[in-house]
Design a protein around this motif. Structure first.
Motif, PDB file in Angstrom:
ATOM      1  N   VAL A  38       0.782  -1.366  -0.075  1.00 33.17           N
ATOM      2  CA  VAL A  38      -0.059   0.000   0.104  1.00 33.17           C
ATOM      3  C   VAL A  38       0.850   1.365   0.105  1.00 33.17           C
ATOM      4  CG1 VAL A  38      -1.823   1.349   1.139  1.00 33.17           C
ATOM      5  CG2 VAL A  38      -1.733  -1.179   1.192  1.00 33.17           C
ATOM      6  N   ALA A  39       2.024   1.150   0.855  1.00 31.81           N
ATOM      7  CA  ALA A  39       2.992   2.314   0.957  1.00 31.81           C
ATOM      8  C   ALA A  39       3.506   2.813  -0.509  1.00 31.81           C
ATOM      9  CB  ALA A  39       3.896   2.067   1.858  1.00 31.81           C
ATOM     10  N   PHE A  40       3.733   1.714  -1.267  1.00 31.29           N
ATOM     11  CA  PHE A  40       4.223   1.918  -2.503  1.00 31.29           C
ATOM     12  C   PHE A  40       3.520   2.535  -3.272  1.00 31.29           C
ATOM     13  CE2 PHE A  40       5.641   0.583  -6.727  1.00 31.29           C
ATOM     14  CZ  PHE A  40       6.992   0.403  -6.603  1.00 31.29           C
ATOM     15  N   SER A  41       2.229   2.479  -3.425  1.00 30.67           N
ATOM     16  CA  SER A  41       1.353   3.358  -4.296  1.00 30.67           C
ATOM     17  C   SER A  41       1.125   4.832  -3.649  1.00 30.67           C
ATOM     18  CB  SER A  41      -0.105   2.878  -4.450  1.00 30.67           C
ATOM     19  OG  SER A  41      -0.694   2.153  -3.260  1.00 30.67           O
ATOM     20  N   LEU A  42       1.425   4.766  -2.300  1.00 32.48           N
ATOM     21  CA  LEU A  42       1.333   6.062  -1.362  1.00 32.48           C
ATOM     22  C   LEU A  42       2.509   7.012  -1.961  1.00 32.48           C
ATOM     23  CD1 LEU A  42      -0.436   7.570   0.591  1.00 32.48           C
ATOM     24  CD2 LEU A  42       1.139   6.433   2.359  1.00 32.48           C
ATOM     25  N   GLY A  43       3.501   6.279  -2.200  1.00 32.81           N
ATOM     26  CA  GLY A  43       4.820   6.837  -2.444  1.00 32.81           C
ATOM     27  C   GLY A  43       4.801   7.574  -3.911  1.00 32.81           C
ATOM     28  N   ILE A  44       3.774   6.992  -4.769  1.00 30.78           N
ATOM     29  CA  ILE A  44       3.698   7.435  -5.976  1.00 30.78           C
ATOM     30  C   ILE A  44       2.950   9.070  -5.903  1.00 30.78           C
ATOM     31  CG2 ILE A  44       2.784   7.201  -8.071  1.00 30.78           C
ATOM     32  CD1 ILE A  44       2.824   4.245  -7.839  1.00 30.78           C
ATOM     33  N   ASN A  45       2.119   8.909  -4.964  1.00 30.34           N
ATOM     34  CA  ASN A  45       1.387  10.027  -4.544  1.00 30.34           C
ATOM     35  C   ASN A  45       2.276  11.256  -4.051  1.00 30.34           C
ATOM     36  OD1 ASN A  45      -1.459   9.842  -5.073  1.00 30.34           O
ATOM     37  ND2 ASN A  45      -1.462   8.243  -3.346  1.00 30.34           N
ATOM     38  N   ALA A  46       3.473  10.620  -3.224  1.00 30.71           N
ATOM     39  CA  ALA A  46       4.052  11.649  -2.692  1.00 30.71           C
ATOM     40  C   ALA A  46       5.013  12.395  -3.348  1.00 30.71           C
ATOM     41  CB  ALA A  46       5.049  10.963  -1.362  1.00 30.71           C
ATOM     42  N   LYS A  47       5.499  11.574  -4.329  1.00 29.39           N
ATOM     43  CA  LYS A  47       6.355  12.117  -5.488  1.00 29.39           C
ATOM     44  C   LYS A  47       5.564  13.202  -6.469  1.00 29.39           C
ATOM     45  CE  LYS A  47       9.447  10.557  -9.094  1.00 29.39           C
ATOM     46  NZ  LYS A  47       9.910   9.649 -10.175  1.00 29.39           N
ATOM     47  N   VAL A  48       4.472  12.936  -6.836  1.00 34.93           N
ATOM     48  CA  VAL A  48       3.579  13.909  -7.462  1.00 34.93           C
ATOM     49  C   VAL A  48       3.580  15.274  -6.553  1.00 34.93           C
ATOM     50  CG1 VAL A  48       1.141  14.469  -8.131  1.00 34.93           C
ATOM     51  CG2 VAL A  48       2.090  12.265  -8.529  1.00 34.93           C
TER      52      VAL A  48
END
Lengths: 106, 251
Positions: B27-37
């Motif tokens: 789940v954190a992996f997909s959250l990381g994509i948000n963080a990058k954005v």
């Protein structure tokens, strides 16, 4: 802007930490009030259910695979009571369902 | 607590933590994509995850920062997104072993998450601090490293795998709720009502305009209070109405 991000993280951390730690440190004796006790007994089941439904159905590419994930999850949970198996089964059924849906769509 | 006993509790916590940690990693992996954005670096996103340990709270943080929100807005949104932890913290305060030390509560508190809370509540009698630390030892790295990897290499994973993984967390919630619903017909009914009202709230006009966090808080308070009034629980955590029936059946 870059240095601000650390401040944002700090603000978010302080609020989140206080919410979680204050009750845990302030309430150190067993609660005797029957209503509060009963209320707290039901809270976890209600919150987790509210967060799961209908979110699980909307989380995937289609309502069909989302519903399947919920149904399969409930069945596996009923028969195995194993956290990891339930999560794994839900993921696999969504993967397969989405694969099938895309094939059917051509 | 004896040393051997503590070691056993810690190992048990580690074991419970493994599926949670794996789920978190994903789940954190997909959250990381948000963080990058939102413009977070790998280190910043990792720091946020390690400190916050909150999916909804971090999602709110990343999207609000991306939108250029003020600090006050962030604070209010965190309060709303994480308010359920206030209730969980109250509940956990009753479940922790009476021998739990004051300073240990400051560490446990940081990691009150839906899954770890669920695992702690699911234990017979009390939950020890060492057991909780065992879960944290796996879950926090899983969550933190997952976020960092999401920022660093998030775009590589195929979309259909990301979609499939997105239901993993919900699967865990189901796994926590179903077993007690099997044992108690009243808990089953409360769960059923919760799912029904939550779905209603999500689609009904006006109500659906409320944010997900606020809907969760409102429903949790109303339904739990209703259930507590109708079906109170005794000092041992048994629903009184069901206990009476059991006694009647035995006679």
């Amino acid at each position: 802007m870059n240095s601000n991000i650390y401040l944002y993280i700090l603000v978010a951390f302080v609020v989140t930490y206080l919410i979680r730690v204050l009750p845990l440190t302030l309430i150190r004796k067993p609660i005797t009030n029957r209503f509060i006790k009963s209320f707290l007994f039901y809270v976890p089941y209600v919150t987790l259910t509210v967060m799961t439904f209908p979110a699980i159905v909307m989380a995937t590419g289609s309502v069909v695979s989302g519903l399947l994930a919920a149904v399969v999850g409930i069945l596996v949970a009923y028969f195995t009571e194993n956290l990891f198996l339930v999560a794994g089964a839900s993921c696999i059924i969504v993967f397969l369902a989405e694969l099938l849906i895309n094939v059917l769509k051509g | 607590m004896k040393k051997r006993e503590a070691k056993k509790e810690f190992t048990h916590g580690l074991k419970m933590g493994v599926p949670i940690g794996i789920g978190y990693f994903v789940v954190a992996f997909s959250l990381g994509i948000n963080a990058k954005v939102a413009g977070f670096t790998t280190i910043q996103a990792g720091l946020a995850s390690m400190l916050l340990m909150a999916s909804a709270g971090e999602y709110a943080l990343f999207t609000l920062v991306a939108a250029g929100a003020s600090y006050v807005e962030i604070a209010v949104m965190e309060l709303v997104a994480n308010a359920r932890y206030l209730l969980m913290s109250c509940a956990l305060s009753q479940k922790l072993h009476p021998e739990t030390k004051f300073f240990q509560r400051f560490f446990i508190g940081q990691s009150i998450t839906d899954e770890m809370f669920g695992a702690a509540i699911g234990r017979d009698k009390f939950c020890t601090a060492v057991f909780y630390f065992g879960m944290m030892a796996v879950s926090i790295p899983g969550w933190t490293i997952g976020t960092m990897l999401g920022v660093a290499v998030g775009n590589i994973l195929p979309a259909n795998i990301v979609t499939a993984l997105s239901v993993g967390l919900y699967g865990m919630f189901i796994a926590i709720v179903v077993p007690p619903s099997k044992k108690s017909r009243i808990v089953f009914c409360v769960v059923l009502v919760s799912a029904a009202l939550s779905t209603l709230f999500a689609f009904a006009p006006l109500l659906s305009k409320l944010s997900e966090g606020i809907r969760t808080i409102i429903l949790t308070i109303i339904i739990s209070a209703g259930a507590a009034l109708l079906f109170p629980v005794d000092d041992d955590g048994n629903i009184i109405a069901e206990k009476k029936k059991e006694v009647a059946n035995e006679q």
